[in-house]
Design an enzyme around this catalytic site. Sequence first.
Site, PDB file in Angstrom:
ATOM      1  N   ASN A  95     -31.205 -51.077  18.653  1.00  0.00           N
ATOM      2  CA  ASN A  95     -30.184 -52.121  18.548  1.00  0.00           C
ATOM      3  C   ASN A  95     -30.269 -52.924  17.248  1.00  0.00           C
ATOM      4  OD1 ASN A  95     -28.510 -54.556  19.707  1.00  0.00           O
ATOM      5  ND2 ASN A  95     -30.538 -55.387  19.228  1.00  0.00           N
ATOM      6  N   TYR A 163     -22.755 -51.420   5.426  1.00  0.00           N
ATOM      7  CA  TYR A 163     -22.803 -51.556   6.886  1.00  0.00           C
ATOM      8  C   TYR A 163     -21.978 -50.440   7.534  1.00  0.00           C
ATOM      9  CZ  TYR A 163     -22.492 -53.801  11.498  1.00  0.00           C
ATOM     10  OH  TYR A 163     -22.565 -54.073  12.850  1.00  0.00           O
ATOM     11  N   THR A 198     -22.350 -63.385  18.289  1.00  0.00           N
ATOM     12  CA  THR A 198     -23.808 -63.486  18.122  1.00  0.00           C
ATOM     13  C   THR A 198     -24.102 -64.092  16.747  1.00  0.00           C
ATOM     14  OG1 THR A 198     -24.149 -61.397  16.963  1.00  0.00           O
ATOM     15  CG2 THR A 198     -24.089 -61.274  19.367  1.00  0.00           C
TER      16      THR A 198
HETATM   17  P1  NAD Z   1     -28.360 -60.479  15.820  1.00  0.00           P
HETATM   18  O1  NAD Z   1     -28.410 -60.811  14.363  1.00  0.00           O
HETATM   19  O2  NAD Z   1     -28.017 -61.536  16.801  1.00  0.00           O
HETATM   20  O3  NAD Z   1     -29.753 -59.828  16.258  1.00  0.00           O
HETATM   21  C1  NAD Z   1     -30.361 -58.813  15.525  1.00  0.00           C
HETATM   22  C2  NAD Z   1     -31.856 -58.841  15.776  1.00  0.00           C
HETATM   23  O4  NAD Z   1     -32.436 -57.761  15.043  1.00  0.00           O
HETATM   24  C3  NAD Z   1     -32.544 -60.114  15.261  1.00  0.00           C
HETATM   25  O5  NAD Z   1     -33.413 -60.616  16.255  1.00  0.00           O
HETATM   26  C4  NAD Z   1     -33.317 -59.641  14.039  1.00  0.00           C
HETATM   27  O6  NAD Z   1     -34.518 -60.373  13.808  1.00  0.00           O
HETATM   28  C5  NAD Z   1     -33.601 -58.202  14.408  1.00  0.00           C
HETATM   29  N1  NAD Z   1     -33.839 -57.388  13.216  1.00  0.00           N
HETATM   30  C6  NAD Z   1     -33.102 -57.368  12.078  1.00  0.00           C
HETATM   31  N2  NAD Z   1     -33.648 -56.536  11.201  1.00  0.00           N
HETATM   32  C7  NAD Z   1     -34.744 -56.000  11.798  1.00  0.00           C
HETATM   33  C8  NAD Z   1     -35.725 -55.083  11.385  1.00  0.00           C
HETATM   34  N3  NAD Z   1     -35.705 -54.566  10.148  1.00  0.00           N
HETATM   35  N4  NAD Z   1     -36.699 -54.749  12.247  1.00  0.00           N
HETATM   36  C9  NAD Z   1     -36.755 -55.291  13.481  1.00  0.00           C
HETATM   37  N5  NAD Z   1     -35.858 -56.195  13.929  1.00  0.00           N
HETATM   38  C10 NAD Z   1     -34.865 -56.529  13.084  1.00  0.00           C
HETATM   39  O7  NAD Z   1     -27.360 -59.251  15.906  1.00  0.00           O
HETATM   40  P2  NAD Z   1     -26.431 -58.686  17.096  1.00  0.00           P
HETATM   41  O8  NAD Z   1     -25.053 -59.156  16.856  1.00  0.00           O
HETATM   42  O9  NAD Z   1     -27.057 -58.875  18.414  1.00  0.00           O
HETATM   43  O10 NAD Z   1     -26.422 -57.147  16.683  1.00  0.00           O
HETATM   44  C11 NAD Z   1     -27.152 -56.150  17.342  1.00  0.00           C
HETATM   45  C12 NAD Z   1     -26.617 -54.805  16.920  1.00  0.00           C
HETATM   46  O11 NAD Z   1     -25.235 -54.702  17.237  1.00  0.00           O
HETATM   47  C13 NAD Z   1     -26.713 -54.541  15.407  1.00  0.00           C
HETATM   48  O12 NAD Z   1     -27.063 -53.182  15.193  1.00  0.00           O
HETATM   49  C14 NAD Z   1     -25.314 -54.804  14.926  1.00  0.00           C
HETATM   50  O13 NAD Z   1     -25.011 -54.099  13.739  1.00  0.00           O
HETATM   51  C15 NAD Z   1     -24.517 -54.276  16.106  1.00  0.00           C
HETATM   52  N6  NAD Z   1     -23.148 -54.776  16.181  1.00  0.00           N
HETATM   53  C16 NAD Z   1     -22.939 -56.130  16.212  1.00  0.00           C
HETATM   54  C17 NAD Z   1     -21.628 -56.569  16.249  1.00  0.00           C
HETATM   55  C18 NAD Z   1     -21.324 -58.046  16.240  1.00  0.00           C
HETATM   56  O14 NAD Z   1     -20.154 -58.380  16.033  1.00  0.00           O
HETATM   57  N7  NAD Z   1     -22.278 -58.934  16.458  1.00  0.00           N
HETATM   58  C19 NAD Z   1     -20.564 -55.659  16.262  1.00  0.00           C
HETATM   59  C20 NAD Z   1     -20.836 -54.303  16.256  1.00  0.00           C
HETATM   60  C21 NAD Z   1     -22.155 -53.876  16.206  1.00  0.00           C
END
Ligand code: NAD
Length: 263
Positions: A95, A163, A198
């Site tokens: 994730n 991205y 988020t």
């Molecule tokens: P978020 O920023 O709230 O959480 C991401 C977490 O990942 C954080 O706790 C961060 O410390 C951790 N992290 C980042 N880089 C890291 C690394 N190198 N090693 C270990 N941990 C690491 O993000 P989110 O919105 O919960 O996103 C989660 C996933 O969902 C991501 O892959 C994101 O690309 C994807 N996503 C998010 C959205 C959105 O709109 N929020 C949309 C589509 C996809």
Amino acid sequence: MSGTPTGRLNGRTALITGAGSGIGRESALLFAAEGARVVVCERDEAAGRVTVEHVEAQGGQALLALADVSDDAQMRQAVESAVDWTGGLHVLFNNAGIFPARDGSPVETPLDVWQLVIDVNLKGVFLGCKHAIPAMIESGGGSIINTASFVAVMGAATSQIAYTASKGGVLAMTREIAVEYARRGIRANALCPGPVNTPLLEEFLSDPAQRARRLVHIPMGRLAEASEVAQAALYLACPESSYVTGSTFMVDGGITAAYVTPE
Ligand code: NAD
């Protein structure tokens, strides 16, 4: 609210990367409530600890594995700690992901930003799979959920090129893993959320014009909540999805179905 006799993940060990925030934290809480022992794999120690504490406060079991997903040795260690802790690994939720502000069009995106995003979002998923698949096979099979995004299947005129490329790579890689390991008891699906409320999007969408420009393309007219994406991840993690593999699993409020959205 810990695992119940009917918990959908009773007896399962789940490793969730980026479980210190957003979708990852919600998923850790939900998976644990369904009986899983959850390995909170996170590079931010304080954030990871908070998730572990929240899981324990609801009566669940969690272990912090400090790791940067782009680091081969640290990811190997994280998987080993899951197996040492519980004797197996059944669910891998790749994730963790980043969305830096300096990621833009191909012309303006600096090379270091490109590399960082590819390292975390794409190589991180590769490394999770590389180290977890042998452990999952050893454990009798399981489910891999790789987080891509709706941008893996759609383009935007306001690009975040690294991205988008990273998420397209995650989608393609997941399909191949699904095919290769289907007969060895491992399923793999690409979870593709639309925009989610988020911290990842907070800064980006704090600009009302940016926000409005995106909301107009979502038939539901709102962002997803992290808990809604966690429910989709839970489905993919559970035996209920036993015939689902190689899918591009959209959780996008209808974005990819829309040509014109409601007024
Ligand atoms: P978020 O920023 O709230 O959480 C991401 C977490 O990942 C954080 O706790 C961060 O410390 C951790 N992290 C980042 N880089 C890291 C690394 N190198 N090693 C270990 N941990 C690491 O993000 P989110 O919105 O919960 O996103 C989660 C996933 O969902 C991501 O892959 C994101 O690309 C994807 N996503 C998010 C959205 C959105 O709109 N929020 C949309 C589509 C996809």
